[in-house]
Each structure stands twice: as structure tokens, then as C-alpha cells.
Scaffold this motif. Structure first.
Motif, PDB file in Angstrom:
ATOM      1  N   GLY A 555     -10.417 -36.072   5.333  1.00  0.00           N
ATOM      2  CA  GLY A 555     -11.261 -35.305   5.541  1.00  0.00           C
ATOM      3  C   GLY A 555     -12.624 -36.318   5.430  1.00  0.00           C
ATOM      4  N   LEU A 556     -12.628 -37.446   4.746  1.00  0.00           N
ATOM      5  CA  LEU A 556     -13.834 -38.208   4.750  1.00  0.00           C
ATOM      6  C   LEU A 556     -13.621 -39.133   5.912  1.00  0.00           C
ATOM      7  CD1 LEU A 556     -14.014 -39.488   1.047  1.00  0.00           C
ATOM      8  CD2 LEU A 556     -15.434 -38.068   2.220  1.00  0.00           C
ATOM      9  N   LEU A 557     -12.275 -39.523   6.440  1.00  0.00           N
ATOM     10  CA  LEU A 557     -12.077 -40.450   7.772  1.00  0.00           C
ATOM     11  C   LEU A 557     -12.664 -39.619   8.826  1.00  0.00           C
ATOM     12  CD1 LEU A 557     -10.923 -43.058   8.909  1.00  0.00           C
ATOM     13  CD2 LEU A 557      -8.947 -41.886   9.150  1.00  0.00           C
ATOM     14  N   MET A 558     -12.544 -38.369   8.947  1.00  0.00           N
ATOM     15  CA  MET A 558     -12.676 -37.722  10.181  1.00  0.00           C
ATOM     16  C   MET A 558     -14.096 -37.151  10.272  1.00  0.00           C
ATOM     17  SD  MET A 558      -9.969 -37.613  11.588  1.00  0.00           S
ATOM     18  CE  MET A 558     -10.309 -36.452  12.982  1.00  0.00           C
ATOM     19  N   GLY A 559     -14.799 -37.490   9.057  1.00  0.00           N
ATOM     20  CA  GLY A 559     -16.214 -36.935   9.095  1.00  0.00           C
ATOM     21  C   GLY A 559     -16.611 -35.589   8.707  1.00  0.00           C
ATOM     22  N   TYR A 560     -15.761 -35.041   8.168  1.00  0.00           N
ATOM     23  CA  TYR A 560     -15.787 -33.667   7.568  1.00  0.00           C
ATOM     24  C   TYR A 560     -16.354 -33.951   6.171  1.00  0.00           C
ATOM     25  CZ  TYR A 560     -12.437 -32.539  10.941  1.00  0.00           C
ATOM     26  OH  TYR A 560     -11.572 -32.340  12.307  1.00  0.00           O
ATOM     27  N   ARG A 561     -17.478 -34.493   5.968  1.00  0.00           N
ATOM     28  CA  ARG A 561     -18.168 -34.836   4.839  1.00  0.00           C
ATOM     29  C   ARG A 561     -18.110 -33.823   3.713  1.00  0.00           C
ATOM     30  NH1 ARG A 561     -21.269 -38.761   6.087  1.00  0.00           N
ATOM     31  NH2 ARG A 561     -23.311 -37.641   6.136  1.00  0.00           N
ATOM     32  N   GLU A 562     -19.383 -32.790   4.381  1.00  0.00           N
ATOM     33  CA  GLU A 562     -19.649 -31.677   3.227  1.00  0.00           C
ATOM     34  C   GLU A 562     -18.305 -30.752   2.875  1.00  0.00           C
ATOM     35  OE1 GLU A 562     -22.571 -28.018   2.861  1.00  0.00           O
ATOM     36  OE2 GLU A 562     -22.789 -29.280   4.900  1.00  0.00           O
ATOM     37  N   GLY A 602     -20.149 -42.645   4.749  1.00  0.00           N
ATOM     38  CA  GLY A 602     -19.102 -41.944   3.806  1.00  0.00           C
ATOM     39  C   GLY A 602     -18.785 -42.895   2.954  1.00  0.00           C
ATOM     40  N   ALA A 603     -18.723 -44.193   3.191  1.00  0.00           N
ATOM     41  CA  ALA A 603     -18.071 -45.414   2.308  1.00  0.00           C
ATOM     42  C   ALA A 603     -19.377 -45.757   1.305  1.00  0.00           C
ATOM     43  CB  ALA A 603     -17.958 -46.618   3.188  1.00  0.00           C
ATOM     44  N   GLN A 604     -20.690 -45.454   1.847  1.00  0.00           N
ATOM     45  CA  GLN A 604     -21.550 -45.627   1.045  1.00  0.00           C
ATOM     46  C   GLN A 604     -21.755 -44.640  -0.218  1.00  0.00           C
ATOM     47  OE1 GLN A 604     -25.982 -45.275   2.094  1.00  0.00           O
ATOM     48  NE2 GLN A 604     -25.684 -47.531   1.678  1.00  0.00           N
ATOM     49  N   MET A 605     -21.372 -43.215   0.219  1.00  0.00           N
ATOM     50  CA  MET A 605     -21.418 -42.245  -0.929  1.00  0.00           C
ATOM     51  C   MET A 605     -20.375 -42.281  -1.723  1.00  0.00           C
ATOM     52  SD  MET A 605     -22.241 -39.066   1.704  1.00  0.00           S
ATOM     53  CE  MET A 605     -22.312 -37.800   0.400  1.00  0.00           C
ATOM     54  N   VAL A 606     -19.032 -43.011  -1.355  1.00  0.00           N
ATOM     55  CA  VAL A 606     -17.895 -43.066  -2.192  1.00  0.00           C
ATOM     56  C   VAL A 606     -18.346 -44.268  -3.165  1.00  0.00           C
ATOM     57  CG1 VAL A 606     -15.700 -43.878  -2.388  1.00  0.00           C
ATOM     58  CG2 VAL A 606     -16.432 -42.096  -0.578  1.00  0.00           C
ATOM     59  N   VAL A 607     -19.032 -45.463  -2.857  1.00  0.00           N
ATOM     60  CA  VAL A 607     -19.317 -46.254  -3.793  1.00  0.00           C
ATOM     61  C   VAL A 607     -20.266 -46.014  -4.709  1.00  0.00           C
ATOM     62  CG1 VAL A 607     -18.208 -48.254  -2.321  1.00  0.00           C
ATOM     63  CG2 VAL A 607     -20.663 -47.597  -2.409  1.00  0.00           C
ATOM     64  N   ALA A 635     -18.235 -53.674  -0.880  1.00  0.00           N
ATOM     65  CA  ALA A 635     -19.516 -54.386  -1.355  1.00  0.00           C
ATOM     66  C   ALA A 635     -20.398 -54.424  -0.258  1.00  0.00           C
ATOM     67  CB  ALA A 635     -18.879 -56.039  -1.490  1.00  0.00           C
ATOM     68  N   ARG A 636     -20.039 -54.300   1.131  1.00  0.00           N
ATOM     69  CA  ARG A 636     -21.368 -54.155   2.183  1.00  0.00           C
ATOM     70  C   ARG A 636     -21.814 -52.808   1.868  1.00  0.00           C
ATOM     71  NH1 ARG A 636     -17.448 -56.195   7.162  1.00  0.00           N
ATOM     72  NH2 ARG A 636     -15.808 -55.392   5.727  1.00  0.00           N
ATOM     73  N   ALA A 637     -20.923 -51.824   1.735  1.00  0.00           N
ATOM     74  CA  ALA A 637     -21.802 -50.564   1.439  1.00  0.00           C
ATOM     75  C   ALA A 637     -22.599 -50.569   0.379  1.00  0.00           C
ATOM     76  CB  ALA A 637     -20.677 -49.536   1.320  1.00  0.00           C
ATOM     77  N   MET A 638     -22.159 -51.194  -0.583  1.00  0.00           N
ATOM     78  CA  MET A 638     -23.160 -51.201  -1.995  1.00  0.00           C
ATOM     79  C   MET A 638     -24.461 -51.971  -1.558  1.00  0.00           C
ATOM     80  SD  MET A 638     -23.233 -49.967  -5.104  1.00  0.00           S
ATOM     81  CE  MET A 638     -21.618 -49.891  -5.641  1.00  0.00           C
ATOM     82  N   VAL A 639     -24.272 -53.317  -0.865  1.00  0.00           N
ATOM     83  CA  VAL A 639     -25.428 -54.024  -0.399  1.00  0.00           C
ATOM     84  C   VAL A 639     -26.546 -53.101   0.154  1.00  0.00           C
ATOM     85  CG1 VAL A 639     -26.151 -55.916   1.108  1.00  0.00           C
ATOM     86  CG2 VAL A 639     -24.260 -56.296  -0.357  1.00  0.00           C
ATOM     87  N   HIS A 640     -26.098 -52.241   1.065  1.00  0.00           N
ATOM     88  CA  HIS A 640     -26.898 -51.591   1.770  1.00  0.00           C
ATOM     89  C   HIS A 640     -27.784 -50.408   0.744  1.00  0.00           C
ATOM     90  CE1 HIS A 640     -26.621 -51.893   6.238  1.00  0.00           C
ATOM     91  NE2 HIS A 640     -25.477 -52.397   5.951  1.00  0.00           N
ATOM     92  N   ALA A 641     -26.907 -49.985   0.067  1.00  0.00           N
ATOM     93  CA  ALA A 641     -27.445 -49.031  -0.964  1.00  0.00           C
ATOM     94  C   ALA A 641     -28.454 -49.677  -2.014  1.00  0.00           C
ATOM     95  CB  ALA A 641     -26.402 -48.389  -1.869  1.00  0.00           C
ATOM     96  N   GLN A 739     -25.138 -33.205   0.722  1.00  0.00           N
ATOM     97  CA  GLN A 739     -25.041 -33.927  -0.642  1.00  0.00           C
ATOM     98  C   GLN A 739     -26.231 -35.015  -0.492  1.00  0.00           C
ATOM     99  OE1 GLN A 739     -24.001 -33.411  -3.653  1.00  0.00           O
ATOM    100  NE2 GLN A 739     -22.649 -31.573  -3.057  1.00  0.00           N
ATOM    101  N   PRO A 740     -27.442 -35.317  -1.394  1.00  0.00           N
ATOM    102  CA  PRO A 740     -28.350 -36.398  -1.339  1.00  0.00           C
ATOM    103  C   PRO A 740     -27.533 -37.385  -1.528  1.00  0.00           C
ATOM    104  CG  PRO A 740     -28.810 -34.954  -3.282  1.00  0.00           C
ATOM    105  CD  PRO A 740     -27.759 -34.130  -2.394  1.00  0.00           C
ATOM    106  N   LEU A 741     -28.135 -38.536  -0.882  1.00  0.00           N
ATOM    107  CA  LEU A 741     -27.594 -40.001  -1.573  1.00  0.00           C
ATOM    108  C   LEU A 741     -28.678 -40.525  -2.577  1.00  0.00           C
ATOM    109  CD1 LEU A 741     -25.729 -42.407  -0.762  1.00  0.00           C
ATOM    110  CD2 LEU A 741     -27.601 -43.130   0.758  1.00  0.00           C
ATOM    111  N   VAL A 742     -28.233 -40.232  -3.631  1.00  0.00           N
ATOM    112  CA  VAL A 742     -28.896 -40.539  -4.866  1.00  0.00           C
ATOM    113  C   VAL A 742     -28.564 -41.967  -5.187  1.00  0.00           C
ATOM    114  CG1 VAL A 742     -29.507 -40.119  -7.076  1.00  0.00           C
ATOM    115  CG2 VAL A 742     -28.774 -38.151  -5.565  1.00  0.00           C
ATOM    116  N   LEU A 743     -29.694 -42.788  -5.268  1.00  0.00           N
ATOM    117  CA  LEU A 743     -29.578 -44.079  -5.709  1.00  0.00           C
ATOM    118  C   LEU A 743     -29.849 -44.579  -7.018  1.00  0.00           C
ATOM    119  CD1 LEU A 743     -31.426 -45.685  -2.571  1.00  0.00           C
ATOM    120  CD2 LEU A 743     -28.940 -45.435  -2.716  1.00  0.00           C
TER     121      LEU A 743
END
Length: 743
Positions: A555-562, A602-607, A635-641, A739-743
Motif C-alpha cells: 500500500g505504501l509503495l502504491m501511494g495508498y498512504r492514508e 512515504g519514506a519520510q513518514m516511515v523514518v 538517511a536521505r529521508a531523515m536529512v530532509h526531515a 496524517q500531518p508530518l510531525v517533526l
């Protein structure tokens, strides 16, 4: 094996004053052939209990399915404890199910042996077991006989019957000392069989009933914790024991050091326990030293470790006339192999032989893995033949070591042949064996056996000639062809999907429960697929086996995130209960796959969920981001966050720290020191953004920038656009609020 809850204990009788109520509440009964019988309830995951569905024709045909996402609730189930993947092949191989061990005590009577045989014949029937116990009650000679029975039942994996016998004996014994011996014995049995929670409940009941507050009962439970790798629990119990006024003995200390080795504790922790033991007047024995060596050669060995200490310990043993044995050598050889000191490992093998210490099965397994990893297949073949000449039969560890080594070399098809060979010989592969093969797909081209030498003519001693089928022993066949260079590397492609699914299906046929390592291996295989379509197809088919785990990934790969996020959070909660290295491997594999196929948001939300659950320690502060435990995608997703968080600080008008750092590690175990994939990925990412971060001169694995320079970069008009991640593909959501991207 399929996951299940343990079978029932004996129901307490009216005349019994001893109860283990907490254990009994967890179990169930059924009636079979007119008798109450012990039996495990159905697995938690209903899909695991059913025959595996056939691989759909769409895989072979390469047809892509309709991407509509099916809700997971229809087959969602709580993940079993096996999913954590704590147990290794080596642990399972030590269980020795189905064969007897020599008893530690010779004080039991002949009657106890007769009682044991009759009990074994009644396995699974509570009423018959109790009838046997009642008939032998007046003949058995106290705790010595009962302890013998308990140990032997444990050797046969009859742990449920052992608990029933313990309950029977302890309720008829009025002497506290003898009751304590029985409790210590059954705790040891349960601990050795990995039933640590049941062992704990027996211990707690024994303490509350007044006969469990002994050094032996505490030591037995500490040992039980050790065998399951629960180091923190063992140390906590040790402290409780001292507070209760009991003085630990040598067995206690040995069990505690053993817990450090099996639980992955650092060497300092074990060394402190060792020093405490010496300060209390106890002299170490061979068990103590071997347990210390296991700490040196354990998890830490693969990252540098303490192998120099290991050689110092071996020297100290010799100086104290405590001669190393096969366990000593095997432990250090394994540590050397883990830390890349292969020449030292081979030297130790030669030293063993010079000292006339026979190589045991573990030593042979380690030696074989070393030769295979070095590509020295002639020597590997000699090891196989030498094992056969000493009469050592291959076991699950033997095959798993070969399979893992061959897989790392890219000889996947050869590994699959050996997997088939071991099952034909009645050796049950386990989840670790399958994980090695799954993880190998996509790393390189497949290794293919040639058709040469399938049959050959052998001259017998009497002059006759006999045609033999070389497939009768595929181990020798594989290594002979490896040694002669007759293994060809074929092309990889879509057929690998079919291979992965075939391996996965075989696991389910054998009721081998996949664990989180399997999940990580599957996701890593997805990342190595040649296209997004292949990866999505693989995950979609795997949903037939486990819709909870692979449904989330799909589901995450396909973009069905919510639609999938609530199920993802539930899965993350399960992973949180696991050890940190296993959990981080899960998050790394999932985010790598998502990042690789462009699902970067989606990767960023997971990390960030991993950060909230403290999967990676000390991930970030306002001045520093630590990435050294992460994969390149995570790591790259986390750098952006993290940079978004820095941006918010600047946007709100606050000053940044004087110096900002991003830590990647400097690749000291890479082929080229200072060059590692993570460092290169982060360097490329930071450069593509035009960021002011540069490699520090004093630490080549650290990127630094003065705070004012970072603040100035953040104020540039294009910077916010560079920091915000988006998915390559996303589908309309069914609910308006993401879902909000809470930092």
C-alpha cells in the motif's frame, strides 16, 4: 513452525494447595478419543494455518493487476512472537529435540527410568499421565527421581508434561528444600527450551509459596533469561537476588556472563560482572572464560569488537592451567570470522589440530563458512569429506552456513539445490536458512550447475565398475563444481520474482513462520527489482500469504498512504517490541524500497515513525543529525526531515547553534577506508541541494557547516522547495485529512 500459544497445564485438583494460576489462564483444552488431551490452539494468523495458495498465473505471465487497494482488516492479525526473529539457526540447533542427553545426576533410581518410559508413551493425554504418576508415587525416591524425570522430559521437548509432573511432585512434597530443588529443575528445563515466560511464572509462584527464594532458583531463571538472550532481565534479577539477601555463586555469575554474550551486551558490562565475581572470592572456570569469549566474539565482533581481548583471555586460561577446549576455540574462531580476521581463524583451527583437540560440529561449520566466503572451494570440499570421515552428519547449522556463504557469493541456485538436499535428508530448514536465500536474490546473477559429471563410473575394489549418480550427495557435487570453476553465472530477471515466491511458499508449506528478518530480506529484494512494476507485483502476490505485513508495504509503495497508514502504525507498534538492531533493519529496508521507487514522502513518514519510537538512538538534535545506523534511503529521508526542522527554527526567528553536523560514519570496514555507500549518498544529496555542508577535515564521516551559513541558505527562495519531498505516485484519498508530518 507455525506460531501458536503453549498447550495447557494440568488443571489443579481439589486436594492440591499449589497453583500456577497465571499460567493456566493462558491455555486451552480439547477432547480427543474420549480423553482430555494437550494441544496447541490454532495459529494467530489464519492465513498461516491454511494450505498456501498456488502462485497465480499472473506472475509467470507477467500480467499487472488492477491497483485497487483491498482493505487489510479482513485478514489483519497480531504478529506472532516468532516475527521478532530473535532466535538464530545456531540456537535452534542446540535444542537437540528427539535425542537423549546424559543426565547430570546418577542418584535416581531404576524406578524413575521405568516411570519415564511409561510417561513418554502417554504423551498428550493428561489423565493417563496422572495415572502413571499416581501408580509410581509410592515408588519414586523423592526429588532426585522427579528431577531426573523432569530433565529427561526436557531433553525430549516434553515441556508441558514436565510442568504437569512438577505440579504433581511439588504438591506432595512438604519439605521446602526439596520443593525448591524441584522448582529449580523445572525452571532450568523451561529455560533451556526457550519457554522463559513459563519459567518466570514458576519462579514467581515458588517465591510466593515460600520455597523459591534460593540461589539455585534465581540462578536457574538467570540462566533461562541468558538462553533467550534477555540480558537486561537477567541483570535485573541478579540485583533483586542480592537485595533479597542471597549471595550469588559461581553458577550464578557464569549464567550472568552467558546472558551478556547471548544478549549482545558490550564487553565492559560482562567485564564488570567478571570483576565483581573475582572480588567476591570466586575463581573463574572454563565455563566462565568461554562465556566471556562469547561476549568478545558476539554481535560486537562484526563491528570491530574485542577480539584482542579474546586472545588475552585464552592466554590467561592457559596461564591458570585451564586448557581451552573445542568450545573455546569454536567461539573465538567464529568471532575472528565475523570480524574479518580469517587468517587468524584458520590459524586457530591449525592450533586445535596440533593440540589434538578434535574439531566439533561448530568448528567444522565455521571453517566451512570461512573457506566458502574466501572462494577457496577446494579446501571447503576437503572439510566436507573430513567431516564425513569423522562420522559427523550434516545438521541445520551446517547447511545454513554453506547456504549463507554461497548466497553471499551469488551462487543462489546452488544454495537452492542444497536446501532441497537437506529436506530430502530429513533435516528441517528454519527461517534463518530461508532468509539467506531470499536476501541473495537480486545481488548478482544466479549460479547454475553444469550438466557435467552428473553420473560417473567408479572402479570398485573387486575390479567391478559401478555407475553412480552424483546427485546422491549434492554437497560434494556443488563444491566439486565450484572448485573446478564449472558453475556458470546466468542472467537474472523477472524469474527471480517466481523464485522468491517459490521459496516463500515452501516456508509456508513447512509451517516455518517468516520473521521480521524475512520481511526485511523481501523488501531488499524488492529494491533490487528492475522496475516498479516488478516490485509491486512481488508484494501484491506476497499479500496472499500475509496481508498485514506485505499489505502495508504494498500500500505504501502504491501511494495508498492514508488508506494504509492506520495499519502501518499498528505494524510499527509490533516492531517496536523487538530489539533495536532488528527494528532498525525493518525500517531501513522499508524506507530503502520506498525511496528507491520514488515514494519519498512515504519514506519520510516511515523514518519519522521510527524516530518517534526511538529505533535509532540519538537520531537528532538542533545541532546534530546522526545517521550512522541508517540505510541510504532512510538517511536521505531523515536529512530532509531534519533540515525542515532547521528551516522552522530559522523561519520562527531563532538563532541556530554555532556549528551544525551530520554524522554518517567513515566506513572503517569498507574495502576503502573512508568510502562508504551512506557517506556517498548523503554527500551527493547535500551537493544537489546546494547546501553549505562540507566534509570535516578532522572526521571524514562528518559533514559540518557554521550555523549562520545554514541560516543564510535557508532564507534563499529556492531552499524550501528543495526540502519538501513528494511521492512519484499517489492516489486519491478516501478521507479529507492526511496524517500531518510531525517533526
Amino acid at each position: 513452525m507455525a506460531s501458536s500459544t503453549p498447550p495447557t497445564l494440568t488443571t489443579a485438583k481439589p486436594y492440591q494447595n499449589h497453583h500456577i494460576q497465571n499460567i493456566q489462564n493462558q491455555h486451552h483444552r480439547r477432547t480427543h478419543n474420549g480423553h482430555n488431551s494437550l494441544h496447541p490452539p490454532p495459529p494467530r494468523n489464519p492465513t498461516a494455518a491454511k494450505p498456501p495458495a498456488p502462485i497465480p498465473a499472473t506472475v509467470a505471465a507477467g500480467t499487472h493487476r488492477n491497483p485497487n487497494f483491498t482493505p487489510l482488516s479482513s485478514s489483519k492479525s497480531e504478529l506472532a512472537a516468532d516475527f521478532s526473529g530473535r532466535r538464530s539457526t545456531r540456537f535452534v540447533s542446540k535444542m537437540h529435540f528427539g535425542r537423549q542427553k546424559s543426565g547430570g545426576s546418577i542418584r535416581h533410581s531404576i524406578v524413575a527410568e521405568d516411570a519415564l518410559q511409561q510417561l513418554i508413551r502417554c504423551s498428550g493425554d493428561d489423565r493417563l499421565i496422572e495415572s502413571v504418576l499416581l501408580s509410581f508415587q509410592s515408588k519414586l525416591c523423592g526429588s532426585d527421581d522427579y528431577n531426573f524425570v523432569l530433565r529427561e522430559l526436557g531433553n525430549r521437548n516434553e515441556w508441558s508434561m514436565a510442568i504437569q509432573c512438577f505440579e504433581f511432585a511439588v504438591n506432595r512434597e512438604r519439605r521446602r528444600t526439596e520443593q525448591g530443588k524441584l522448582a529449580s529443575s523445572v525452571i532450568s528445563v523451561l529455560g533451556r527450551l526457550g519457554k522463559v515466560e513459563l519459567a518466570k511464572k514458576v519462579f514467581e509462584t515458588a517465591v510466593s509459596e515460600g520455597y523459591g527464594n534460593t540461589v539455585y532458583a534465581y540462578s536457574a531463571l538467570i540462566s533461562a533469561y541468558a538462553k533467550s538472550g534477555l540480558c537486561d532481565d537477567a541483570i535485573k534479577l541478579f540485583e533483586t537476588m542480592k537485595l533479597s539477601g542471597l549471595k550469588p555463586n559461581l553458577v550464578t555469575y557464569n549464567a550472568l556472563i552467558d546472558a551478556c554474550g547471548k544478549g549482545g551486551a558490550d564487553f565492559k558490562r560482562a567485564s564488570d560482572i567478571f570483576d565483581d565475581m573475582l572480588s567476591n572470592g570466586f575463581q573463574p572456570d572454563r565455563i566462565t572464560y568461554n562465556s566471556l569469549l562469547a561476549v568478545c566474539s558476539g554481535d560486537a565482533a562484526s563491528s570491530g569488537g574485542h577480539m584482542d581481548y579474546a586472545f588475552q583471555i585464552m592466554a590467561e586460561m592457559t596461564a591458570k592451567n585451564i586448557m581451552p577446549n573445542e568450545v573455546t576455540y569454536s567461539t573465538v574462531i567464529r568471532g575472528c570470522a565475523k570480524s574479518g580476521r580469517l587468517d587468524q581463524a584458520l590459524s586457530l583451527v591449525s592450533e586445535m589440530k596440533y593440540a589434538n583437540i578434535s574439531l566439533d560440529r561448530v568448528s567444522y561449520n565455521n571453517l566451512l563458512a570461512i573457506y566458502a566466503s574466501l572462494g577457496r572451494f577446494d579446501e571447503a570440499l576437503n572439510v566436507v569429506k573430513e567431516m564425513e570421515n569423522t562420522g559427523l552428519k550434516a545438521d541445520v547449522v551446517f547447511y545454513s552456513e554453506i547456504i549463507d556463504s554461497l548466497c553471499k557469493k551469488g551462487f543462489v541456485e546452488s544454495s537452492a539445490l542444497l536446501l532441497d538436499e537437506m529436506t530430502k535428508k530429513g533435516i528441517q530448514p528454519n527461517v534463518v536458512t530461508y532468509n539467506s536465500i531470499i536476501n541473495a536474490f537480486g545481488h548478482s546473477g544466479e549460479a547454475r550447475l553444469t550438466n557435467d559429471n552428473k553420473r560417473e563410473i567408479v572402479c570398485l575394489e573387486n575390479g567391478e565398475k559401478k555407475v553412480t549418480n552424483r546427485d546422491e550427495d549434492r554437497i560434494i557435487n556443488v563444491f566439486e563444481q565450484l572448485a573446478s570453476g564449472k558453475l556458470n553465472i546466468g542472467e537474472k530477471g523477472r524469474k527471480e520474482i517466481i523464485c522468491v515466491l517459490g521459496v516463500f511458499r515452501k516456508m509456508h508449506e513447512l509451517e516455518i513462520k517468516p520473521n521480521v528478518v524475512t520481511f526485511s530480506a523481501i523488501l531488499n529484494a524488492c529494491s533490487r527489482c528492475s522496475s516498479f512494476e516488478e516490485a509491486s507485483l512481488l508484494l501484491e502476490e506476497l499479500r496472499l500469504f500475509d496481508n498485514q505485513v506485505y499489505g502495508v508495504a504494498h500500500g505504501l509503495l502504491m501511494g495508498y498512504r492514508e488508506n494504509v497508514w492506520v495499519h502501518a502504525l499498528s505494524l510499527f507498534d509490533e516492531v517496536k517490541r523487538m530489539d533495536s538492531s532488528t527494528a532498525s533493519a525493518f525500517y531501513n529496508a522499508l524506507t530503502d524500497m520506498l525511496w528507491h521507487f520514488g515514494q519519498k514522502r512515504g519514506a519520510q513518514m516511515v523514518v519519522l515513525e521510527g524516530k518517534r519510537r526511538q529505533v535509532w538512538e540519538n537520531t537528532w538534535s538542533d545541532s546534530c543529525l546522526d545517521l550512522h545506523l541508517m540505510s541510504s534511503g532512510a538517511a536521505r529521508a531523515m536529512v530532509h526531515a531534519w533540515l525542515l526542522n532547521i528551516y522552522s527554527i530559522v523561519y520562527e526567528g531563532h538563532e541556530l547553534p554555532g556549528l551544525l553536523s551530520i554524522l554518517t560514519g567513515w566506513g572503517k570496514h569498507s574495502k576503502v577506508v573512508g568510502d562508504c555507500a551512506l557517506k556517498r549518498a548523503i554527500e551527493t544529496l547535500l551537493g544537489s541541494m546546494g547546501s553549505p555542508f562540507r566534509v570535516a577535515t578532522s572526521n571524514i564521516g562528518r559533514f559540518i557547516s557554521p550555523g549562520p551559513m545554514v541560516a543564510a541558505w535557508m532564507r534563499e527562495s529556492d531552499t524550501p522547495k528543495l526540502l519538501v519531498l513528494e511521492d512519484d505516485r499517489a492516489y486519491p484519498q478516501t478521507h479529507p485529512n492526511l496524517q500531518p508530518l510531525v517533526l
